[in-house]
Structures are given as structure tokens and as C-alpha cells.
Design an enzyme around this catalytic site. Sequence first.
Site, mmCIF file in Angstrom:
data_model
loop_
_atom_site.group_PDB
_atom_site.id
_atom_site.type_symbol
_atom_site.label_atom_id
_atom_site.label_comp_id
_atom_site.label_asym_id
_atom_site.label_seq_id
_atom_site.Cartn_x
_atom_site.Cartn_y
_atom_site.Cartn_z
ATOM 1 C CG HIS A 34 45.309 9.281 -16.395
ATOM 2 N ND1 HIS A 34 46.676 9.776 -16.494
ATOM 3 C CD2 HIS A 34 44.901 8.759 -17.433
ATOM 4 C CE1 HIS A 34 46.952 9.326 -17.627
ATOM 5 N NE2 HIS A 34 45.908 8.787 -18.350
ATOM 6 C CD GLU A 35 47.084 13.017 -9.931
ATOM 7 O OE1 GLU A 35 48.184 13.765 -10.166
ATOM 8 O OE2 GLU A 35 45.979 13.690 -9.515
ATOM 9 C CG HIS A 37 45.324 12.995 -19.489
ATOM 10 N ND1 HIS A 37 44.749 12.127 -18.906
ATOM 11 C CD2 HIS A 37 45.679 12.939 -20.481
ATOM 12 C CE1 HIS A 37 44.456 11.172 -19.988
ATOM 13 N NE2 HIS A 37 45.309 11.766 -20.995
ATOM 14 C CG ASP A 150 50.960 7.596 -25.701
ATOM 15 O OD1 ASP A 150 50.440 6.402 -25.944
ATOM 16 O OD2 ASP A 150 50.395 8.467 -24.770
ATOM 17 C CB SER A 185 46.873 3.973 -19.436
ATOM 18 O OG SER A 185 46.131 3.552 -20.594
ATOM 19 C CB SER A 186 42.237 6.973 -20.648
ATOM 20 O OG SER A 186 42.777 8.129 -20.508
#
Length: 285
Positions: A34-35, A37, A150, A185-186
Site C-alpha cells: 500500500h502507499e 510501503h 511499527d 496497514s495491510s
Amino acid sequence: MDVLTRIRDTQVRAEKDRREGKTIGVVPTMGALHEGHLSLVRAARSSCDIVTVTIFVNPKQFGAGEDFNSYPRVLDRDISVCENERVDVVFAPEAGEMYPEGFSTTVRVSGLTASWEGSARPTHFDGVTTVVTKLFAITKPHRAYFGQKDAQQVAVIKRMVRDLNFDLEIVVCPIVREPDGLAMSSRNVYLSPGERQEALALVRSLKKAEELVASGTTKSLDIVESMKQVLTDSEIRKRDYIAIVNPDTMEPVETLEPGVRVLVAVAARVGKTRLIDNTIVTLAE
Ligand code: PAF
């Protein structure tokens, strides 16, 4: 772009790039890009000759009853996303390549893995540090990019890199948020539309902490109480923790000192989905 699944092929490619004097930036991921990453990939792209993205849903960092089986796996989509971002190498191994029969090594950072995420997910960080060590040995980066979302993982990996003298730089990139503030978040795909709205309470609780610190509140207990109120007002009852801590050691901070950065982190369950979010606050000098 090379899409590699074999450890040896990836090491050979990295050795060749290093011999040619190229700098390698690695973005370790579990896919479902996603954005958040992509901000890491773009940071790597802007300062490294070679960008490697690793995509591996690491079984060792999921505990019993966690979402390993249901974790989103969209490898073909991730590969085309990487292609669009001008990534040079995707390393996407199978579990058997990473953990062959007889695999028996664990890399453990003690102390700062015991609390917060570590107490909610007791085997999680051993899985993370073990796989990240392997990914460093395989992709041979000069720089490795991680997201601030994280926050405890960042502290743990920085400590591991320092303690084990890995010859690389850890680059930490800011949290990327949806327009309404939800941290990317995934796991957000698990949220129903109603839960998606409820999840915004995490961001509101962090905003509350920021406001309190901006207006001079120094006692962590007062901040925690106000954050709890925001969460309970929003029907979030399954709170794992609210942590007000030193961002490097993860040790609790009772009283904020002027000019000292403090991590405010929250973890809660919305429906069946466990979400984490955080902010860094500094009391004015
Ligand atoms: O942050 C993640 O996605 C994972 O913990 C990592 C660093 C890729 C290790 O599996």
C-alpha cells in the site's frame, strides 16, 4: 526488474551490484503493498542505485490463532506495483526456501521485546528479527527502510543492527495515513465499513495526546486516562495497551521532559482486527 525466489540467485545479484559500486536499498515487506510501503520504496529509490523489495509472509512472526492463513497475498499485483515504482529486484521466496528442514536458529533481542507488542504477541519479535537477519544476509543492503508505524519493531531492529554490528543504515519513514487519518496497514482490508469508522478512534486518541502535550501536560497518567476516554467513547473496549515510552528503549516515561521525544503508541482490537498506531510528541522547551 528481476523477480527472484531463490536465496542464492538474490545473493549473486547483490554481490554483482556491490562489485559494481552500487548502493543497495532494501524494503522488507510481507506484500499487499500500500502507499505506506510505497513511501519506503520511493525513499529507497531516491537515495540508492538498486532498490530491492522483499515479499514474504513470514510464518515465524505470527502466533497461534493469529492471521497467518488469512493475511492478504496478492503477489502478481505487488510485482506490477514494484515494476511501476522502478524497483530493480523483488525477492519473493517460498517458506521452504527461507526455513528448510532442520532450520534451528533464532535471533532474539531481549529486554525491549518483552513489553507492549511483545507481551501481546510473545513470539512475534523473535520471528521478525530472525527473518530480517536472513533478509539482510540475502539482499546485502547498504540501507534498509522501515515504517514508523511499527515503532517497536523499529526500536528492536535498530538495537539488533547495533548489537550485531550489521554494516548498514536503518532508515525510518513517517507513517502514511488515509485522508481521514487512519494509518495505512495491510490489515485494514479486514475492516467492515462500520469498523473502519470505529478504527478512527485510535487516531483521535493520539491527536488527544498531541493536544495535551502541546498545552503543557507532563504526566503520562493524565494523557493515558484521556486517551482511554476517547477510545471508550468510541466503543473501543478491546484495548491492548496505551504506551508512553522512550522510543529507543520502549521503557515507560512517567513525566515528559522539555525537548525529549516520547513515543505514544496504542494497540486495540476493532472487531476481529488488531490495529496499532503511534505518534512522537515533544514537550516544548
Ligand atoms: O513490517 C513487516 O512487514 C514485517 O515485520 C517485516 C519487517 C517485513 C518482517 O517480516
